[in-house]
Design an enzyme around this catalytic site. Structure first.
Site, PDB file in Angstrom:
ATOM      1  N   ASP A  67      -3.814  25.061 -11.757  1.00  0.00           N
ATOM      2  CA  ASP A  67      -4.011  26.199 -10.866  1.00  0.00           C
ATOM      3  C   ASP A  67      -3.584  25.904  -9.435  1.00  0.00           C
ATOM      4  O   ASP A  67      -3.058  26.773  -8.749  1.00  0.00           O
ATOM      5  CB  ASP A  67      -5.454  26.698 -10.912  1.00  0.00           C
ATOM      6  CG  ASP A  67      -6.474  25.626 -10.564  1.00  0.00           C
ATOM      7  OD1 ASP A  67      -6.115  24.444 -10.468  1.00  0.00           O
ATOM      8  OD2 ASP A  67      -7.660  25.993 -10.392  1.00  0.00           O
ATOM      9  N   GLY A  68      -3.756  24.674  -8.957  1.00  0.00           N
ATOM     10  CA  GLY A  68      -3.333  24.330  -7.597  1.00  0.00           C
ATOM     11  C   GLY A  68      -1.830  24.436  -7.414  1.00  0.00           C
ATOM     12  O   GLY A  68      -1.343  24.944  -6.400  1.00  0.00           O
TER      13      GLY A  68
END
Length: 122
Positions: A67-68
């Protein structure tokens, strides 16, 4: 959707993401796209350099990572209206026998298939 220029962004500390980035880049190049690959992570931000050096914005950015990685790409590319195709995963354990299945062809194959269909008009 025309895919003349594609950026493939992958998670810096992930060998599976790097492997899949190479694989996808080869597929896209075989279809005639100009592909630029770059790694992204806490200590590797490719976007200022890509946006400054590349003469043309991409038609698509393919992002491989967690997700980052995906959120970082979205934050930098959304202001330029660059479409994003992402494959996200969670690595449970570096030694897990399912790591490659989670990070590899099963997850990313569908992204490349979608790109292939769009390029061929199907």
């Amino acid at each position: 959707m025309r895919l003349d220029q594609v950026w493939v962004i992958y998670r810096a500390d992930s060998p599976p993401a790097q492997r899949e980035a190479r694989h996808c880049a080869k597929q896209l190049e075989a279809l005639g796209a100009n592909v630029v690959s770059a790694m992204s992570g806490p200590r590797a931000n490719p976007f200022p350099g890509l946006l400054a050096v590349e003469g043309e914005l991409p038609n698509l950015a393919v992002v491989l990572g967690g997700d980052g990685t995906v959120l970082g790409a979205a934050r930098h590319l959304a202001v330029h209206d660059i479409p994003l195709s992402a494959s996200m995963w969670v690595v449970i354990s570096a030694s897990s026998p399912t790591t490659d299945a989670c990070c590899g062809v099963m997850k990313f194959g569908s992204v490349c298939s979608t790109i292939n269909l769009r390029l061929s008009g199907g």
